[in-house]
Design a protein around this motif. Sequence first.
Motif, PDB file in Angstrom:
ATOM      1  N   PRO A 111       0.970  12.209  -3.895  1.00 14.66           N
ATOM      2  CA  PRO A 111       0.955  11.353  -5.093  1.00 14.66           C
ATOM      3  C   PRO A 111       1.832  11.960  -6.187  1.00 14.66           C
ATOM      4  O   PRO A 111       2.072  13.170  -6.210  1.00 14.66           O
ATOM      5  CB  PRO A 111      -0.524  11.345  -5.502  1.00 14.66           C
ATOM      6  N   GLN A 112       2.300  11.101  -7.086  1.00 10.92           N
ATOM      7  CA  GLN A 112       3.175  11.575  -8.161  1.00 10.92           C
ATOM      8  C   GLN A 112       2.448  12.527  -9.108  1.00 10.92           C
ATOM      9  O   GLN A 112       3.049  13.479  -9.628  1.00 10.92           O
ATOM     10  CB  GLN A 112       3.721  10.381  -8.942  1.00 10.92           C
ATOM     11  N   ARG A 205     -12.873   8.657 -13.129  1.00 10.92           N
ATOM     12  CA  ARG A 205     -11.700   7.840 -12.836  1.00 10.92           C
ATOM     13  C   ARG A 205     -10.531   8.172 -13.773  1.00 10.92           C
ATOM     14  O   ARG A 205     -10.722   8.712 -14.845  1.00 10.92           O
ATOM     15  CB  ARG A 205     -12.072   6.357 -12.927  1.00 10.92           C
ATOM     16  N   GLY A 206      -9.325   7.829 -13.296  1.00 12.65           N
ATOM     17  CA  GLY A 206      -8.131   8.045 -14.093  1.00 12.65           C
ATOM     18  C   GLY A 206      -7.614   9.464 -14.085  1.00 12.65           C
ATOM     19  O   GLY A 206      -6.782   9.830 -14.924  1.00 12.65           O
ATOM     20  N   ARG A 207      -8.062  10.272 -13.127  1.00 10.23           N
ATOM     21  CA  ARG A 207      -7.663  11.681 -13.086  1.00 10.23           C
ATOM     22  C   ARG A 207      -6.882  12.034 -11.825  1.00 10.23           C
ATOM     23  O   ARG A 207      -6.635  13.206 -11.556  1.00 10.23           O
ATOM     24  CB  ARG A 207      -8.917  12.560 -13.200  1.00 10.23           C
ATOM     25  N   GLY A 208      -6.503  11.026 -11.036  1.00  6.20           N
ATOM     26  CA  GLY A 208      -5.719  11.286  -9.834  1.00  6.20           C
ATOM     27  C   GLY A 208      -6.524  11.770  -8.647  1.00  6.20           C
ATOM     28  O   GLY A 208      -5.957  12.212  -7.638  1.00  6.20           O
ATOM     29  N   LEU A 209      -7.852  11.681  -8.734  1.00  3.22           N
ATOM     30  CA  LEU A 209      -8.699  12.191  -7.652  1.00  3.22           C
ATOM     31  C   LEU A 209      -8.566  11.370  -6.376  1.00  3.22           C
ATOM     32  O   LEU A 209      -8.422  11.921  -5.277  1.00  3.22           O
ATOM     33  CB  LEU A 209     -10.157  12.219  -8.108  1.00  3.22           C
ATOM     34  N   ALA A 210      -8.598  10.038  -6.507  1.00  2.00           N
ATOM     35  CA  ALA A 210      -8.562   9.189  -5.316  1.00  2.00           C
ATOM     36  C   ALA A 210      -7.233   9.319  -4.583  1.00  2.00           C
ATOM     37  O   ALA A 210      -7.210   9.446  -3.349  1.00  2.00           O
ATOM     38  CB  ALA A 210      -8.825   7.732  -5.695  1.00  2.00           C
ATOM     39  N   LEU A 213      -7.120  12.627  -2.841  1.00  2.00           N
ATOM     40  CA  LEU A 213      -8.034  12.667  -1.707  1.00  2.00           C
ATOM     41  C   LEU A 213      -7.506  11.831  -0.543  1.00  2.00           C
ATOM     42  O   LEU A 213      -7.615  12.236   0.613  1.00  2.00           O
ATOM     43  CB  LEU A 213      -9.417  12.168  -2.137  1.00  2.00           C
ATOM     44  N   VAL A 214      -6.929  10.645  -0.837  1.00  2.00           N
ATOM     45  CA  VAL A 214      -6.341   9.817   0.226  1.00  2.00           C
ATOM     46  C   VAL A 214      -5.215  10.589   0.920  1.00  2.00           C
ATOM     47  O   VAL A 214      -5.109  10.592   2.158  1.00  2.00           O
ATOM     48  CB  VAL A 214      -5.816   8.483  -0.340  1.00  2.00           C
ATOM     49  N   HIS A 215      -4.361  11.261   0.147  1.00  2.00           N
ATOM     50  CA  HIS A 215      -3.276  12.043   0.744  1.00  2.00           C
ATOM     51  C   HIS A 215      -3.831  13.194   1.572  1.00  2.00           C
ATOM     52  O   HIS A 215      -3.356  13.468   2.689  1.00  2.00           O
ATOM     53  CB  HIS A 215      -2.348  12.581  -0.348  1.00  2.00           C
ATOM     54  N   SER A 246       1.540   4.072  -3.054  1.00  2.00           N
ATOM     55  CA  SER A 246       2.282   5.199  -3.627  1.00  2.00           C
ATOM     56  C   SER A 246       2.325   6.404  -2.697  1.00  2.00           C
ATOM     57  O   SER A 246       3.234   7.236  -2.807  1.00  2.00           O
ATOM     58  CB  SER A 246       1.673   5.607  -4.977  1.00  2.00           C
ATOM     59  N   VAL A 247       1.332   6.518  -1.797  1.00  2.00           N
ATOM     60  CA  VAL A 247       1.337   7.664  -0.880  1.00  2.00           C
ATOM     61  C   VAL A 247       1.889   7.308   0.494  1.00  2.00           C
ATOM     62  O   VAL A 247       1.874   8.146   1.404  1.00  2.00           O
ATOM     63  CB  VAL A 247      -0.068   8.301  -0.751  1.00  2.00           C
ATOM     64  N   GLY A 248       2.372   6.059   0.665  1.00  2.00           N
ATOM     65  CA  GLY A 248       3.079   5.736   1.898  1.00  2.00           C
ATOM     66  C   GLY A 248       2.532   4.615   2.733  1.00  2.00           C
ATOM     67  O   GLY A 248       3.084   4.313   3.802  1.00  2.00           O
TER      68      GLY A 248
END
Length: 263
Positions: A111-112, A205-210, A213-215, A246-248
């Motif tokens: 992720p970015q 939420r809003g902290r890039g956790l998901a 974690l998906v990546h 965003s992660v592919g």
Amino acid sequence: MDITSLGYRTDLLLLELSGSTFRDTGEYVVVRTPANPGFWWGNFLLYRTPFAPDDAKIRLDDFRREFPEAKHVAIGIDSVDGEIGAEDEVTAAGLEIDRSVVMTADRVVPPQRPNGEATYRFLAGDDDWEQLYHQSLATADMEVDAAYEDFTRRKLVAKRELVEAGHGKWFGAFDGARLQSSLGLMFDGKGLARFQNVQTSPEDRGRGLASTLVHHASTYGLTEGGARTLVMVADPDYLAIRIYRSVGFNDSETQLQFTLPPA
């Protein structure tokens, strides 16, 4: 049993591993989950063709004949193109239409804005799973009543049994011992891996956790997990779909579901 839709094919795989039963009538498949009768998408009819004229009433009658005790109606179409057919009749019959995007990836990118503060690991032990139960209630998009709590508890038991039987992993992002974000990744043993229930606690939420974690889970799935293709089913109108892209992940199919909630 030949299922065209990648979304439904992986749905049925996970249901079968959890003890659901199937009966193929030719025109439709009856899916039953005796251990969780309140689970709409564990107790539904999957048709092989779009709605022809007059099919809405016929299919409602089919459902009520197959599930006379059910308070809900849940119907799917095994297709990839999102073609409904007689849509006016479907909506006139009161059926709610849900179009989901079936997404796939055979490689992923970071992720970015990854979150490097959390600890990313498998769920382990009773406390982790109990936190997952409460997180699932906190992120529900409907009223949480006693029936929904029972449904969620039964789903949790099925998820844990799948993991403990070696069919997949449940991943979490943690702040110390506190669960912040979670998801499941289940494997068919033939190169497919299906994501389940990506969710983040409201306060995190809003902290890039998901996305992180998906990546993390995707990387595991495509390496140690032995998968060649990752499958994710997403709501096209929910912001999380941007995370997966965003992660592919790429859009591959449209999955159709039709519901009539309890009165």
